[in-house]
Design a protein around this motif. Structure first.
Motif, short mmCIF file in Angstrom:
data_model
loop_
_atom_site.label_atom_id
_atom_site.label_comp_id
_atom_site.label_asym_id
_atom_site.label_seq_id
_atom_site.Cartn_x
_atom_site.Cartn_y
_atom_site.Cartn_z
N PHE A 20 48.55 119.31 35.16
CA PHE A 20 47.24 118.70 35.41
C PHE A 20 47.38 117.22 35.76
O PHE A 20 46.72 116.73 36.68
CB PHE A 20 46.35 118.85 34.17
CG PHE A 20 45.04 118.13 34.30
CD1 PHE A 20 44.02 118.65 35.08
CD2 PHE A 20 44.84 116.91 33.67
CE1 PHE A 20 42.82 117.97 35.22
CE2 PHE A 20 43.64 116.24 33.80
CZ PHE A 20 42.62 116.77 34.58
N TRP A 21 48.25 116.51 35.06
CA TRP A 21 48.42 115.08 35.36
C TRP A 21 49.06 114.88 36.73
O TRP A 21 48.73 113.92 37.45
CB TRP A 21 49.26 114.41 34.27
CG TRP A 21 48.51 114.26 32.98
CD1 TRP A 21 48.75 114.91 31.81
CD2 TRP A 21 47.38 113.41 32.76
NE1 TRP A 21 47.84 114.54 30.85
CE2 TRP A 21 46.98 113.60 31.40
CE3 TRP A 21 46.66 112.51 33.53
CZ2 TRP A 21 45.92 112.94 30.83
CZ3 TRP A 21 45.58 111.84 32.96
CH2 TRP A 21 45.22 112.05 31.63
N LEU A 22 49.95 115.78 37.12
CA LEU A 22 50.51 115.71 38.46
C LEU A 22 49.45 115.97 39.51
O LEU A 22 49.38 115.29 40.54
CB LEU A 22 51.65 116.73 38.60
CG LEU A 22 52.91 116.45 37.76
CD1 LEU A 22 53.86 117.65 37.80
CD2 LEU A 22 53.63 115.21 38.27
N LEU A 23 48.61 116.97 39.25
CA LEU A 23 47.49 117.24 40.15
C LEU A 23 46.58 116.02 40.27
O LEU A 23 46.15 115.65 41.38
CB LEU A 23 46.69 118.44 39.64
CG LEU A 23 45.31 118.67 40.27
CD1 LEU A 23 45.45 119.15 41.70
CD2 LEU A 23 44.49 119.65 39.45
N LEU A 24 46.29 115.40 39.15
CA LEU A 24 45.40 114.25 39.14
C LEU A 24 45.98 113.10 39.95
O LEU A 24 45.26 112.43 40.70
CB LEU A 24 45.15 113.81 37.69
CG LEU A 24 44.09 112.72 37.49
CD1 LEU A 24 42.73 113.18 37.99
CD2 LEU A 24 44.01 112.31 36.02
N ALA A 25 47.29 112.87 39.84
CA ALA A 25 47.91 111.80 40.61
C ALA A 25 47.75 112.04 42.11
O ALA A 25 47.39 111.14 42.88
CB ALA A 25 49.39 111.69 40.24
N GLY A 26 48.02 113.26 42.56
CA GLY A 26 47.89 113.57 43.97
C GLY A 26 46.44 113.52 44.44
O GLY A 26 46.15 113.01 45.53
N ALA A 27 45.53 114.02 43.63
CA ALA A 27 44.11 114.05 44.02
C ALA A 27 43.53 112.64 44.08
O ALA A 27 42.71 112.34 44.96
CB ALA A 27 43.32 114.91 43.04
N LEU A 28 43.92 111.77 43.16
CA LEU A 28 43.42 110.39 43.19
C LEU A 28 43.89 109.67 44.45
O LEU A 28 43.12 108.91 45.07
CB LEU A 28 43.88 109.63 41.95
CG LEU A 28 43.27 110.08 40.61
CD1 LEU A 28 43.84 109.26 39.46
CD2 LEU A 28 41.75 109.98 40.62
N ALA A 29 45.15 109.90 44.84
CA ALA A 29 45.64 109.28 46.07
C ALA A 29 44.93 109.84 47.29
O ALA A 29 44.58 109.10 48.21
CB ALA A 29 47.15 109.51 46.18
N MET A 61 55.24 108.04 43.75
CA MET A 61 55.01 107.44 45.07
C MET A 61 53.55 107.59 45.50
O MET A 61 53.01 106.73 46.20
CB MET A 61 55.94 108.07 46.10
CG MET A 61 57.40 107.72 45.92
SD MET A 61 57.69 105.93 45.90
CE MET A 61 57.17 105.46 47.54
N ALA A 62 52.91 108.68 45.11
CA ALA A 62 51.49 108.85 45.44
C ALA A 62 50.65 107.76 44.80
O ALA A 62 49.65 107.30 45.37
CB ALA A 62 51.01 110.23 44.99
N LEU A 63 51.06 107.32 43.61
CA LEU A 63 50.29 106.28 42.91
C LEU A 63 50.67 104.87 43.35
O LEU A 63 49.79 104.01 43.49
CB LEU A 63 50.50 106.44 41.40
CG LEU A 63 49.92 107.72 40.78
CD1 LEU A 63 50.29 107.81 39.31
CD2 LEU A 63 48.40 107.77 40.94
N VAL A 64 51.95 104.61 43.57
CA VAL A 64 52.38 103.23 43.84
C VAL A 64 52.92 103.04 45.26
O VAL A 64 53.39 101.96 45.60
CB VAL A 64 53.46 102.78 42.82
CG1 VAL A 64 52.96 102.96 41.40
CG2 VAL A 64 54.76 103.56 43.02
N GLY A 65 52.83 104.09 46.10
CA GLY A 65 53.38 103.99 47.45
C GLY A 65 52.67 102.96 48.31
O GLY A 65 53.19 102.55 49.36
#
Length: 616
Positions: free
Chosen positions: A371-380, A460-464
């Protein structure tokens, strides 16, 4: 000497494909996967090792491929800042997807064919990225087309999946014909296929010629990148295994069209009309993909339409004159879209093959890490402030508004509306997967070997966004300084602040809207408008009625008339004529040798008379 090692970048995945293909029968499943993963990872390592060579745009020739008259086509690669950045993204993201695929398909009986095609796909994409001339690029272009056909239809025993592979192949081939025309036209005008030489000679072409060639290149790019009107193949491409979807959408085929326009931008930039059309196609595709993604029930089709939309933003960037913006969004999109497809694959795996979002849920409780991985991608993807998607998307929108013309302002406004729709479908995805509803039966916890490749992508999705952080955010435009390509019109800090504020408001509005809608109406809607959007604006039906059906009717008519006449009626008639002639000649024979000798003599006289007449 080190420059010659640049050929290892594409050759290592090719060697991996050949080993898996020809020696795979002697190797275990684990060794097969190891060879495939190692070859792509080694290619990424070589790209990093030879990175300094890109500073001065190193060019290396292996041998002459074709030579005839003025045409000389070497197998030559160019390791420039643009191609090096793209090659590093392709190899690194592909290596992670290969690692993920090794676990995802551990029960698949035909992994030998899968990994051979997977490695070949990466090789073909690297040929596109590193090619120094258009013909070599076209070879890689067709290579990714073939591999996509084979991988999308990987489970070919299912007729629907096989049809999806054929559809991808045929639609992209239609666009490739237009790209081929542009290639031949450029050779006729410049006498070369070298992209550097073509770009340098572009100023000598007439404006109308540049515009027409740029539009042909745009059509070819639209086919590979699934932009309107060639976008219908991409949602159906979800028939392939999920690692294939991740590779196509994030690191290879779909980004090839954008990369082509960036490589030939000095030519395209000479035509304001072509730039305006590229911006229009990108904006229309971005809006189309976003509004269709908003109503999809299949988790993979949400991401497929999302890719159409996000690649549309990259086309807008090229049209707005910012190659840096296009490449920036291409890189950030590779991170969060590969991550989202990997997460989707694990969700489907855990739900025993179920892909309907309204039959999935409780992800945060059943698989917290996932879920947290999904959230990181969805937020980006949603462009939440400070994520990578926020910075890259705002760079493109700022480039539109900075041109200060009614046309580009209109496209920028549509881009903002699309950003709202993007935030809505991205957050809808998170909301439905986290909803406390009865979910499909699960298979157990997430395999760790499938989760590890996602972690670097999530980071990378969060800090790229740090790759090209605007000065407004006290950052360094690393990518712009590295690429040294067109960055569009200067953007004021006031415009950047305004866009950041609007983006934040859009994200908040999207979350409140999604939350309110699915609290009041948790069941999926079946209204006509929703069905229309879910079917992709009936684009397939329009193509079928306007192109496919007339073609099929014409073929049926020709088969019933011309083909039947040439293959059945005419041969049968000639046969009967010959038979009747033989019967007649047999009836007038006398059986006397003297009569036959006289006939031969008179025939000889007749032939001699004809010969004398001709000579006379």
């Amino acid at each position: 000497m080190m420059g010659e090692l640049l050929f290892l970048i594409p050759l290592l995945p090719l060697c991996g494909a050949l080993i898996v293909m020809f020696a795979g029968g002697l190797l275990s499943r684990r060794v097969l996967a190891g060879v495939a993963i190692t070859s792509v990872a080694a290619s990424a390592a070589v790209t990093l090792w030879l990175w300094p060579l890109a500073v001065n745009s190193t060019r290396v020739s292996l041998f002459t491929w074709l030579e005839a008259g003025a045409l000389r086509v070497p197998v030559e690669i160019l390791f420039s800042p643009l191609s090096a950045a793209m090659a590093l993204m392709v190899t690194s993201v592909s290596a992670l997807i290969h690692l993920y695929a090794a676990c995802y398909l551990h029960h698949e009986p035909d992994t030998r064919r899968f990994f051979a095609l997977f490695n070949l796909f990466v090789f073909a994409m690297l040929v596109i990225v590193l090619a120094d001339n258009l013909l070599l690029l076209f070879l890689g272009w067709e290579g990714v087309g073939f591999c996509s056909y084979a991988l999308i239809g990987f489970w070919y025993r299912n007729p629907e999946f096989a049809a999806a592979g054929r559809k991808a192949f045929l639609v992209t081939r239609a666009a490739d014909v237009l790209f081929g025309i542009a290639l031949l036209w450029l050779f006729r005008l410049t006498g070369t296929l070298s992209m550097e030489a073509i770009n340098s000679q572009a100023a000598s072409m007439s404006p109308n010629t540049v515009t027409l060639i740029a539009l042909l290149l745009l059509a070819g790019a639209c086919g590979k990148s699934a932009q309107l009107p060639f976008s219908s193949w991409l949602p159906d491409a979800m028939a392939g295994p999920t690692p294939v979807s991740a590779l196509i959408h994030a690191a290879t085929m779909v980004t090839a069209g954008v990369y082509l326009l960036c490589r030939l931008f000095p030519l395209i930039a000479l035509s304001p009309t072509a730039l305006a059309v590229i911006g229009l196609v990108g904006t229309a595709s971005a809006f189309y993909g976003a509004i269709c993604a908003l109503v999809q029930r299949d988790i993979k089709r949400v991401l497929a339409y999302s890719t159409i939309s996000q690649v549309g933003y990259m086309f807008v960037a090229v049209g707005a004159g910012t190659v840096t913006g296009a490449m920036f969004h291409l890189l950030t999109h590779a991170f969060f879209k590969a991550l989202l497809f990997m997460v989707a694959g694990v969700v489907i795996h855990l739900a025993a093959g179920e892909q309907d979002l309204f039959r999935l849920g409780q992800l945060s409780r059943r698989a917290p890490l996932l879920f947290w991985l999904l959230l990181a991608g969805a937020l980006a993807l949603a462009g939440v402030p400070l994520t990578s998607g926020f910075f890259s998307k705002d760079t493109i929108l700022a480039a539109c508004f900075a041109r200060h013309t009614p046309w580009w302002t209109l496209l920028g406004v549509v881009g903002l509306i699309t950003a709202l729709l993007t935030a809505m479908y991205a957050l809808r995805l998170v909301y439905l997967l986290a909803a406390d509803r009865a979910a499909a039966a699960g298979r157990g916890p997430t395999p760790r070997s499938m989760a590890w490749p996602m972690l670097p992508l999530a980071v990378m999705a969060l800090v790229g966004g740090q790759l090209n952080l605007p000065e407004l955010w006290k950052g360094r435009t690393i990518l712009q300084g590295w690429l040294q390509t067109a960055s569009g019109m200067p953007v004021s800090h006031g415009l950047e602040w305004s866009l950041a504020a609007v983006t934040l408001l859009l994200v908040v509005a999207a979350w409140l809207g999604v939350r309110r809608h699915y609290r009041l109406a948790p069941a999926p809607s079946d209204r006509a408008g929703v069905r229309f959007l879910a079917a992709g604006w009936q684009l397939d039906a329009v193509i079928r009625r306007g192109l496919t059906a007339p073609f099929e009717k014409t073929g049926y008519l020709l088969q019933r008339t011309v083909e039947r006449l040439l293959t059945t009626v005419l041969p049968a008639g000639l046969g009967r004529l010959c038979q009747a002639t033989g019967q007649y000649l047999r009836s007038i024979t006398s059986g006397y040798v003297s009569h036959y000798l006289a006939a031969m003599a008179w025939g000889t006289v007749l032939l001699l008379a004809m010969l004398l007449l001709v000579l006379w």
